[in-house]
Design a protein around this motif. Sequence first.
Motif, PDB file in Angstrom:
ATOM      1  N   GLU A  18     -57.006 -11.599 -33.246  1.00  0.00           N
ATOM      2  CA  GLU A  18     -56.325  -9.898 -33.798  1.00  0.00           C
ATOM      3  C   GLU A  18     -56.196  -9.172 -31.664  1.00  0.00           C
ATOM      4  OE1 GLU A  18     -56.158  -7.925 -37.254  1.00  0.00           O
ATOM      5  OE2 GLU A  18     -54.420  -9.525 -38.327  1.00  0.00           O
ATOM      6  N   THR A  49     -49.885  -2.615 -37.866  1.00  0.00           N
ATOM      7  CA  THR A  49     -50.385  -3.618 -39.939  1.00  0.00           C
ATOM      8  C   THR A  49     -51.740  -4.143 -38.499  1.00  0.00           C
ATOM      9  OG1 THR A  49     -47.308  -3.918 -39.673  1.00  0.00           O
ATOM     10  CG2 THR A  49     -49.959  -5.067 -40.214  1.00  0.00           C
ATOM     11  N   ARG A  50     -52.261  -5.004 -37.537  1.00  0.00           N
ATOM     12  CA  ARG A  50     -53.003  -4.785 -37.298  1.00  0.00           C
ATOM     13  C   ARG A  50     -54.629  -4.126 -37.003  1.00  0.00           C
ATOM     14  NH1 ARG A  50     -48.763  -7.693 -36.166  1.00  0.00           N
ATOM     15  NH2 ARG A  50     -49.443  -9.584 -35.399  1.00  0.00           N
ATOM     16  N   ARG A  98     -55.751  -3.121 -41.296  1.00  0.00           N
ATOM     17  CA  ARG A  98     -56.625  -4.503 -42.065  1.00  0.00           C
ATOM     18  C   ARG A  98     -57.615  -4.624 -40.663  1.00  0.00           C
ATOM     19  NH1 ARG A  98     -51.191  -8.456 -41.034  1.00  0.00           N
ATOM     20  NH2 ARG A  98     -51.906  -9.388 -38.415  1.00  0.00           N
ATOM     21  N   GLY A 146     -60.536  -4.344 -40.934  1.00  0.00           N
ATOM     22  CA  GLY A 146     -61.784  -4.318 -41.833  1.00  0.00           C
ATOM     23  C   GLY A 146     -62.756  -3.238 -41.539  1.00  0.00           C
ATOM     24  N   ARG A 187     -50.975   1.547 -49.024  1.00  0.00           N
ATOM     25  CA  ARG A 187     -50.093   1.016 -49.707  1.00  0.00           C
ATOM     26  C   ARG A 187     -49.159   1.490 -50.387  1.00  0.00           C
ATOM     27  NH1 ARG A 187     -56.812   1.060 -52.130  1.00  0.00           N
ATOM     28  NH2 ARG A 187     -57.941   0.100 -50.819  1.00  0.00           N
TER      29      ARG A 187
END
Length: 509
Positions: A18, A51-52, A55, A57, A124
């Motif tokens: 990514e 979007t990246r 996620r 983390g 979400r």
Amino acid sequence: MSPIDQLAARVPRRLRGEAWQCFALGLLAAVALPPFYLLPVLWFVVPALLTRLARAGGWRRAAWLGWCFGFGFNLLGLFWVTEPMLIMASNFWWAVPFAAPALAFATAFYMILPALAVFAVPQRNQAGRLAAVLLFAGALVLSNLAQEFLFTGFPWNYWGADWTFAGRLGLAMIQPAAIGGIFLLTLLTALAAGLPLLGRRGWAASAVLLALWAGFGFARTSAGPAPLTRYTVALLQPDFAVPGSFTQPALQARWRRDLALTREALDKAGKGPNIVVWPETASPALLQTDAAARAAIAAVAGNTPVLAGSFRLAADGSMRNSLVAVEGKGPAVAWYDKWKLVPFGEYTPAWIPLKVTPGGGFTPGPGPRTLHVPGIPSVGPLICYESIFPGIITDPKDRPAWLLNISDNAWFGDTTGPYQDFATTRLRAVEEGLPIVVDTNSGISAVIGPHGRVAGTLGLDRAGILIGKLPVALPVTPFGRFSVTMSGILGFYTMVLGVVCLIVSITLM
């Protein structure tokens, strides 16, 4: 799967990380900048980036991804900075591989704040995704403001410049700059391009936003071009080679060329109150102190004001990059010293321990200033690099009737740099509600009305003269009155709205 994700699936596995994807997204975003204007790519790039980031983390990972995006974006957007090194390759060959990557490395850090703002939002549900878009747009504006002022400032590659393309639609789309400057254009761009993250409803909302945006612009420009004053401006574009020779015969030839173009300009302009403009450092003579040089100009121009780029030796012995106003045989009637100098090119910042600027560099002037030259409307001078700084280019206590930007873009050749510079300078007219006259050594020279409408241009790598009537200024704009404070408020409250959406999102989870 989005088109961006489908494309990523075709990339070799070792490049699918990514970080690499965000770097590639940054490269894609850069093709929306002048002179390419491939704006539709942003409607795929921004949702893919958000979007990246969602996620990632962890916040460190999100910051890294944001930096990778910024590095790709600025690497392509700033590749033109290597051109001066290529021109002087005999001395600076070693800097060619490092100039653009080093500047892109530094400016990429400004994408970390928007990246962290997005990462903080759980996407979400629809409210969460809307919150991410709002927080990204607001943080991007605040980050752009930081980029203008931190570390001497370098307000370049702002998304708001993506709308400066030619035509009636382009003219309409840059009109919100009168309210919030280029920062508001960036805010609207990030919102419109990010809304597709919400799916079909997001695409519809983006279309509505664009329609309202364009409607405002068409309404603001519906009256047509601004009325013209009685003043004729003649711009000299000599297209001198850079760096040029400093031998006495070469300097004399340059001086004769200046005078010949001045005579030709006055002949073309005909009768009437004219203004002749020479570009940055066009005069090889120190016009403020050289009486013989001023007499030579008067022999050609008579009492017509000549506003010329010239070096100036100040009373304290420091050298200045200046604009000097000459009118007749007497002393210079006014002058302006450039105050936003180019780091490492014109001076070495105080926080750098080594003095690396050739010849010791220039000394900056005191700041924005309005010149009152007898016989012509008051003028706000800008020299080269100064025109890229929104909101701080005029004296707030003495608003000029027009802006004048003199420059020498020959150092950047026929790259994207001069086009990006022209696009950004054009936005200053919309922001301030003032006509701006741009005179460069090698192009692009232009007369631009207070709505940003280009009345006439002389393109790159051409020697010639551009003559046009000076447009009438508009009343002071909201951005002209409140400057970057207005932009900061818009960015902050967009983020507040994003926080409200975030709270709603958490409530619905």
